[in-house]
Design a protein around this motif. Structure first.
Motif, PDB file in Angstrom:
ATOM      1  N   VAL A  36      47.567  33.782  40.199  1.00 25.09           N
ATOM      2  CA  VAL A  36      46.697  33.200  41.227  1.00 25.09           C
ATOM      3  C   VAL A  36      45.229  33.464  40.897  1.00 25.09           C
ATOM      4  N   THR A  37      44.437  32.397  40.908  1.00 26.49           N
ATOM      5  CA  THR A  37      42.997  32.497  40.709  1.00 26.49           C
ATOM      6  C   THR A  37      42.317  32.361  42.058  1.00 26.49           C
ATOM      7  N   TYR A  38      41.631  33.437  42.452  1.00 30.39           N
ATOM      8  CA  TYR A  38      40.932  33.454  43.735  1.00 30.39           C
ATOM      9  C   TYR A  38      39.439  33.195  43.519  1.00 30.39           C
ATOM     10  N   TYR A  39      39.001  32.014  43.927  1.00 31.55           N
ATOM     11  CA  TYR A  39      37.583  31.692  43.889  1.00 31.55           C
ATOM     12  C   TYR A  39      36.894  32.192  45.153  1.00 31.55           C
ATOM     13  N   ASN A  40      37.722  32.459  46.194  1.00 25.16           N
ATOM     14  CA  ASN A  40      37.215  32.956  47.472  1.00 25.16           C
ATOM     15  C   ASN A  40      38.363  33.657  48.193  1.00 25.16           C
ATOM     16  N   CYS A  41      38.112  34.120  49.378  1.00 24.91           N
ATOM     17  CA  CYS A  41      39.111  34.924  50.103  1.00 24.91           C
ATOM     18  C   CYS A  41      40.180  34.083  50.797  1.00 24.91           C
ATOM     19  N   GLY A  42      40.118  32.785  50.683  1.00 28.34           N
ATOM     20  CA  GLY A  42      41.163  31.944  51.248  1.00 28.34           C
ATOM     21  C   GLY A  42      41.107  31.782  52.750  1.00 28.34           C
TER      22      GLY A  42
END
Length: 169
Positions: free
Chosen positions: A161-167
């Motif tokens: 999983v690539t997290y660009y932000n906190c979702g």
């Protein structure tokens, strides 16, 4: 007075760039500060919501590929895992963090943007039923994109999983 205000703003900006806990990306498209956290902070955050982690080497040394480390993890990545746990309601076990041995790149494990989660029927169903299929990654892994922009790649025995932000935290 204007000169003093400008100097104060400049000093605060410079301090933020070198302050502990901040890293700066220096690509042509992304130039923003990201908050980095320690392994202890990440494990506390994960424990607080029932996320587990495991390591094939039974260790947490960032410089050993068989360990699972969270040193230098982005705060938003840890928060993204918490959001996934809350939204999906599935058991989550992290099998890969910021340790060496993963692919390189700006949005990499080493740079704090990625986590690997062990596969489970609950997690796989949640991802496939709630996120948009966006095609195969260059290595052939099917990818799903959340409304937040975070990307979930099915690497066979785990989710990368690539997290660009906190979702949406």
């Amino acid at each position: 007075m204007r000169v003093r205000s400008a100097l104060t703003a400049l000093a605060l900006s410079a301090a933020a760039l070198v302050a502990p806990g901040f890293g700066v990306l220096t690509t042509s498209t992304d130039a923003f500060a990201v908050s980095k956290i320690t392994h202890a902070t990440a494990t506390s955050m994960f424990s607080s919501v029932g996320i587990t982690w495991s390591s094939s080497g039974g260790c947490s040394n960032r410089n050993v590929s068989t360990c699972t480390s969270f040193d230098q993890l982005n705060l938003a990545t840890a928060q993204g895992a918490q959001t996934l746990k809350s939204a999906g309601g599935c058991a989550l076990n992290i099998t890969g963090g910021t340790e060496t041995g993963h692919a390189s790149g700006t949005y990499s494990h080493w740079n704090g943007y990625k986590l690997d989660f062990g596969k489970s029927t609950c997690l796989t169903n949640y991802i496939k039923n709630n996120f948009s299929y966006i095609g195969l990654r260059g290595d052939g892994a099917p990818q799903y994109k959340a409304a937040s922009g975070n990307v979930y790649a099915d690497e066979g025995n785990h989710w990368d999983v690539t997290y660009y932000n906190c979702g949406g935290c």
